[in-house]
Design a protein around this motif. Structure first.
Motif, PDB file in Angstrom:
ATOM      1  N   GLN A 136       1.064  -1.327   0.051  1.00 50.58           N
ATOM      2  CA  GLN A 136       0.005  -0.107   0.018  1.00 50.58           C
ATOM      3  C   GLN A 136       0.950   1.316  -0.002  1.00 50.58           C
ATOM      4  O   GLN A 136       0.618   2.324  -0.686  1.00 50.58           O
ATOM      5  CB  GLN A 136      -0.929  -0.136   1.272  1.00 50.58           C
ATOM      6  CG  GLN A 136      -2.029  -1.089   1.153  1.00 50.58           C
ATOM      7  CD  GLN A 136      -2.689  -0.886   2.436  1.00 50.58           C
ATOM      8  OE1 GLN A 136      -2.686  -0.638   3.337  1.00 50.58           O
ATOM      9  NE2 GLN A 136      -3.901  -1.861   2.336  1.00 50.58           N
ATOM     10  N   GLU A 137       1.921   1.380   0.753  1.00 48.31           N
ATOM     11  CA  GLU A 137       2.820   2.493   0.984  1.00 48.31           C
ATOM     12  C   GLU A 137       3.609   2.807  -0.482  1.00 48.31           C
ATOM     13  O   GLU A 137       3.693   3.877  -0.788  1.00 48.31           O
ATOM     14  CB  GLU A 137       3.673   2.335   2.142  1.00 48.31           C
ATOM     15  CG  GLU A 137       2.968   2.413   3.359  1.00 48.31           C
ATOM     16  CD  GLU A 137       3.764   2.889   4.700  1.00 48.31           C
ATOM     17  OE1 GLU A 137       4.879   3.482   4.659  1.00 48.31           O
ATOM     18  OE2 GLU A 137       3.513   2.031   5.504  1.00 48.31           O
ATOM     19  N   LEU A 138       4.163   1.648  -1.088  1.00 47.49           N
ATOM     20  CA  LEU A 138       4.954   1.678  -2.404  1.00 47.49           C
ATOM     21  C   LEU A 138       3.826   2.044  -3.381  1.00 47.49           C
ATOM     22  O   LEU A 138       4.413   2.876  -4.177  1.00 47.49           O
ATOM     23  CB  LEU A 138       5.282   0.311  -2.490  1.00 47.49           C
ATOM     24  CG  LEU A 138       6.533  -0.070  -1.715  1.00 47.49           C
ATOM     25  CD1 LEU A 138       7.150  -1.877  -1.968  1.00 47.49           C
ATOM     26  CD2 LEU A 138       7.993   0.791  -1.869  1.00 47.49           C
ATOM     27  N   ASN A 139       2.889   1.678  -3.394  1.00 51.48           N
ATOM     28  CA  ASN A 139       1.868   1.881  -4.593  1.00 51.48           C
ATOM     29  C   ASN A 139       1.466   3.430  -4.421  1.00 51.48           C
ATOM     30  O   ASN A 139       1.253   4.263  -5.268  1.00 51.48           O
ATOM     31  CB  ASN A 139       0.559   1.147  -4.576  1.00 51.48           C
ATOM     32  CG  ASN A 139       1.138  -0.311  -5.378  1.00 51.48           C
ATOM     33  OD1 ASN A 139       1.794  -0.316  -6.313  1.00 51.48           O
ATOM     34  ND2 ASN A 139       0.655  -1.373  -4.671  1.00 51.48           N
ATOM     35  N   ALA A 140       1.262   3.955  -3.155  1.00 52.56           N
ATOM     36  CA  ALA A 140       0.926   5.317  -2.745  1.00 52.56           C
ATOM     37  C   ALA A 140       1.999   6.049  -3.122  1.00 52.56           C
ATOM     38  O   ALA A 140       1.710   7.362  -3.860  1.00 52.56           O
ATOM     39  CB  ALA A 140       0.570   5.333  -1.268  1.00 52.56           C
ATOM     40  N   SER A 141       3.316   5.888  -3.077  1.00 53.07           N
ATOM     41  CA  SER A 141       4.296   6.626  -3.541  1.00 53.07           C
ATOM     42  C   SER A 141       4.627   6.661  -5.087  1.00 53.07           C
ATOM     43  O   SER A 141       5.133   7.612  -5.326  1.00 53.07           O
ATOM     44  CB  SER A 141       5.729   6.374  -2.616  1.00 53.07           C
ATOM     45  OG  SER A 141       6.072   5.012  -2.941  1.00 53.07           O
ATOM     46  N   ALA A 142       4.273   5.535  -5.441  1.00 52.96           N
ATOM     47  CA  ALA A 142       4.251   5.514  -7.082  1.00 52.96           C
ATOM     48  C   ALA A 142       3.081   6.101  -7.768  1.00 52.96           C
ATOM     49  O   ALA A 142       3.320   5.920  -8.977  1.00 52.96           O
ATOM     50  CB  ALA A 142       4.808   3.775  -7.462  1.00 52.96           C
ATOM     51  N   ALA A 143       2.074   6.485  -7.255  1.00 53.96           N
ATOM     52  CA  ALA A 143       0.988   6.935  -7.893  1.00 53.96           C
ATOM     53  C   ALA A 143       1.270   8.033  -8.856  1.00 53.96           C
ATOM     54  O   ALA A 143       2.162   9.004  -8.376  1.00 53.96           O
ATOM     55  CB  ALA A 143      -0.012   7.546  -6.932  1.00 53.96           C
ATOM     56  N   ARG A 144       0.868   8.088  -9.838  1.00 50.87           N
ATOM     57  CA  ARG A 144       1.438   9.040 -11.055  1.00 50.87           C
ATOM     58  C   ARG A 144      -0.043   9.312 -11.680  1.00 50.87           C
ATOM     59  O   ARG A 144      -0.997   8.606 -11.806  1.00 50.87           O
ATOM     60  CB  ARG A 144       2.228   8.678 -11.899  1.00 50.87           C
ATOM     61  CG  ARG A 144       1.884   7.450 -12.713  1.00 50.87           C
ATOM     62  CD  ARG A 144       3.069   6.963 -13.713  1.00 50.87           C
ATOM     63  NE  ARG A 144       2.710   5.868 -14.448  1.00 50.87           N
ATOM     64  CZ  ARG A 144       3.050   4.748 -14.242  1.00 50.87           C
ATOM     65  NH1 ARG A 144       3.751   4.331 -13.185  1.00 50.87           N
ATOM     66  NH2 ARG A 144       2.621   3.771 -15.129  1.00 50.87           N
ATOM     67  N   GLY A 201      -3.685  -1.847 -12.735  1.00 49.59           N
ATOM     68  CA  GLY A 201      -3.628  -2.139 -11.695  1.00 49.59           C
ATOM     69  C   GLY A 201      -2.179  -1.397 -11.176  1.00 49.59           C
ATOM     70  O   GLY A 201      -1.633  -0.650 -11.789  1.00 49.59           O
ATOM     71  N   PRO A 202      -2.233  -1.790  -9.733  1.00 46.83           N
ATOM     72  CA  PRO A 202      -1.135  -0.917  -9.235  1.00 46.83           C
ATOM     73  C   PRO A 202       0.267  -1.490  -9.583  1.00 46.83           C
ATOM     74  O   PRO A 202       0.595  -2.466 -10.175  1.00 46.83           O
ATOM     75  CB  PRO A 202      -1.062  -1.437  -7.575  1.00 46.83           C
ATOM     76  CG  PRO A 202      -1.860  -2.757  -7.899  1.00 46.83           C
ATOM     77  CD  PRO A 202      -2.624  -2.804  -8.830  1.00 46.83           C
ATOM     78  N   ASP A 203       1.367  -0.483  -9.414  1.00 48.29           N
ATOM     79  CA  ASP A 203       2.746  -0.556  -9.967  1.00 48.29           C
ATOM     80  C   ASP A 203       3.377  -1.945  -9.291  1.00 48.29           C
ATOM     81  O   ASP A 203       4.003  -2.793  -9.902  1.00 48.29           O
ATOM     82  CB  ASP A 203       3.665   0.371  -9.877  1.00 48.29           C
ATOM     83  CG  ASP A 203       3.175   1.627 -10.710  1.00 48.29           C
ATOM     84  OD1 ASP A 203       2.403   1.434 -11.611  1.00 48.29           O
ATOM     85  OD2 ASP A 203       3.476   2.653 -10.508  1.00 48.29           O
TER      86      ASP A 203
END
Length: 336
Positions: free
Chosen positions: A48-56, A96-98
């Protein structure tokens, strides 16, 4: 199709964050919780935290769209107009998420009945978990027992199969049994060490506490100490090799039998697994990427400091050996 500079920065930030969370750390597993649930919770939090930081933002592209224009009473004319529209094929709901999966490995497991230090590894650090499975890596436990009852699984939650008295048990009698068990296990340690006890090497290894089984062995108790005795309850500190929690519960049962009574295990708490201690363990509210990165960095710093100290000690020993050898040579020359 184009990406903004901010989107590229966010992607790189996520990649850096992922590299920093790869390493070994330990968490505190509470009793009554399966180790798989602990691992899955940590993995979910990291994703969750990695995908939140990778959101573009969704990339956009220029398309020419047809539109109708009305000119008086005449027919409607078709015109082309340029417009910037999102690329739906790149939308997170489509792609989908990164980060969809992170490999989180587990060291020596704890059953649901037990609690304490549980070592985890993220990403490439899973290979380092193999070091914890070395037959010489010891673990410490705090085990609580209760005299007077025997169960089918040696725990206080099992089916009661026998009850007995315990008024005759004293602390001195308990400590004598503990000393006897430790002596028996010390002989087993020497047997599995495969070292000739008559050599200087064996003596030096014993002094430095380096004796241990070369290969996988039966569980071996290295230390056994009573830290609380309040009949019918008692608490033991145990240092052990190649154990399971079922074996520790059986040890409590056998102690009861040796004292001509019965005993069950009430709780098992692991306080150390190799280099990791309960002071390093992250509690439930600390299972976040920031706390995990901090714990991994602390582990690397401690490991590096330990390596430097070991190298300094080895260098010091070599200097002492050289000095002693030179002194012996000088004495021989003087005599000659």
């Amino acid at each position: 199709m184009y990406y903004s500079f901010g989107a590229l920065c966010e992607s790189r930030m996520a990649a850096r964050l992922f590299r920093r969370v790869q390493g070994l750390f330990c968490v505190y597993k509470p009793p009554g919780v399966h180790w798989k649930l602990v691992r899955d919770t940590v993995e979910t939090n990291l994703l969750q935290e990695l995908n939140a930081s990778a959101a573009r933002p969704v990339p956009r592209e220029v398309r020419y769209l047809l539109s109708q224009s009305c000119t008086g009473d005449g027919p409607k004319a078709l015109t082309l107009s340029a417009a910037s529209v999102p690329v739906l094929s790149e939308h997170p709901l489509v792609t989908g998420p990164d980060f969809q999966r992170i490999r989180v490995g587990v060291g020596h497991r704890l059953d649901a009945f037990s609690s304490g230090v549980l070592v985890l590894g993220v990403g490439n650090a899973n290979k380092a978990l193999n070091d914890l499975y070395s037959p010489r890596v010891t673990r410490d436990y705090t085990v609580e027992g209760e005299f007077g009852t025997a169960t089918d699984d040696f725990s206080n939650l099992g089916r009661v199969i026998e009850r007995s008295t315990y008024d005759h048990i004293t602390r001195d009698k308990l400590e004598r049994i503990l000393a006897m068990l430790q002596g028996v296990n010390q002989k087993a340690l020497l047997t599995y060490s495969k070292v000739d006890m008559r050599t200087q090497e064996a003596y030096e290894m014993a002094v430095q506490g380096l004796l241990g089984p070369e290969d996988k062995s039966v569980p071996i108790l290295l230390g056994l100490r009573c830290i609380r005795f309040e009949p019918p309850n008692f608490t033991l500190e145990i240092q052990v090799l190649n154990e399971t929690q079922k074996y520790l519960r059986k040890v409590v049962h056998e102690i009861g039998l040796e004292l001509r009574s019965t005993a069950v295990c009430k709780s098992i708490r692991r306080t150390r697994d190799g280099r990791f201690t309960v002071h390093h363990a992250l509690t439930r509210n600390q299972w976040t990427a920031a706390e995990i990165m901090k714990a991994i960095q602390q582990y690397h710093t401690t490991k590096k400091r330990t390596r430097v100290i070991q190298e300094q000690n080895e260098l010091h020993d070599k200097k002492q050996d050289t000095t002693h050898s030179q002194s012996t040579t000088d004495k021989v020359d003087a005599v000659v």
